[in-house]
Design an enzyme around this catalytic site. Structure first.
Site: not given
Length: 231
Positions: A175, A18-20
């Site tokens: 997250d 994932d990124c954010d």
């Protein structure tokens, strides 16, 4: 810590990030941008930390619709484009990678990609602003491209197909609860980056939590190496 023990899992052969909130420390910045625009447009004071906590990992448009209904305002058509431009500028000024994430990526010598709920331009800005784009090349996937968002599994399945790795042999690094559920629904092995205890308990998911990226290479190597030794 593995919350619900995983039995007879195949070896990990690829990693989907994932990124954010996972690769980059953007979640509070994102929420701050929303709060600032509601203050400027409507004179409504919102708590950025409360926004971040409530809507973490969700779809932006759903969040804005919920906030608009809650506060009795009408969102103009230019709200989202203005927000996107503001956030790209803010990312280049302030966005930082998560502590230890570069070293972790470099230490895990497996095929990798990014799969994010963010739109393509914002995702590209986040990776470029933090100098993480070089680790992923063209293997960056957005929910906006396929029109399906977490917690549905489609984005992760798209990423696995692009990597040409079976879903059950992919590790998902997430997250948020939406991301954890999406990874589970995709049939993947889920690792929860949870430095602040933001991920809820998921007793029915084989979720391995970690609090610092220093831990991740060892967790992946253990899962990969145990099976490699048997094969």
């Amino acid at each position: 810590m593995t919350e619900h023990p995983a039995h007879a899992l195949p070896p990990i052969e690829a990693v989907i990030y994932d990124c954010d909130g996972t690769l980059v420390d953007s979640e509070l910045l994102n929420a701050r941008g929303v709060a600032e625009m509601f203050e400027a447009d409507y004179g409504i004071a919102l708590d950025a930390r409360a926004i971040e906590s409530e809507f973490r990992g969700g779809q932006f448009e759903q969040m804005i619709d919920t906030l608009a209904e809650r506060h009795g305002v009408v969102i103009p058509d230019d709200f989202t484009p203005r927000y996107r431009r503001q956030m790209i500028d803010l990312f280049y000024r302030e966005l930082q990678p998560m502590p230890g994430v570069r070293a972790a990526i470099e230490a895990i010598e497996l095929p990798r990609c990014v799969a994010s709920s963010g739109p393509e331009k914002k995702l590209a800005a986040a990776l470029n602003a933090t100098d993480l784009a070089r680790y992923f090349g063209d293997y960056v996937f957005s929910a906006y491209t396929i029109g399906v968002w977490k917690p549905e599994p489609d984005l992760f399945l798209t990423a696995a197909a692009a990597l040409d790795v079976a879903p059950e042999r992919c590790a998902v690094i997430e997250d948020s609860d939406a991301g954890v559920i999406a990874g589970h629904r995709a049939g993947m092995q889920v690792f929860g980056y949870d430095p602040h205890g933001a991920i809820a308990r998921h007793p029915d998911i084989a979720l391995t939590r970690f609090v610092h990226f220093d831990e991740l290479p060892g967790l992946i190597a253990a899962r990969h190496g145990e099976h490699a030794a048997r094969d």
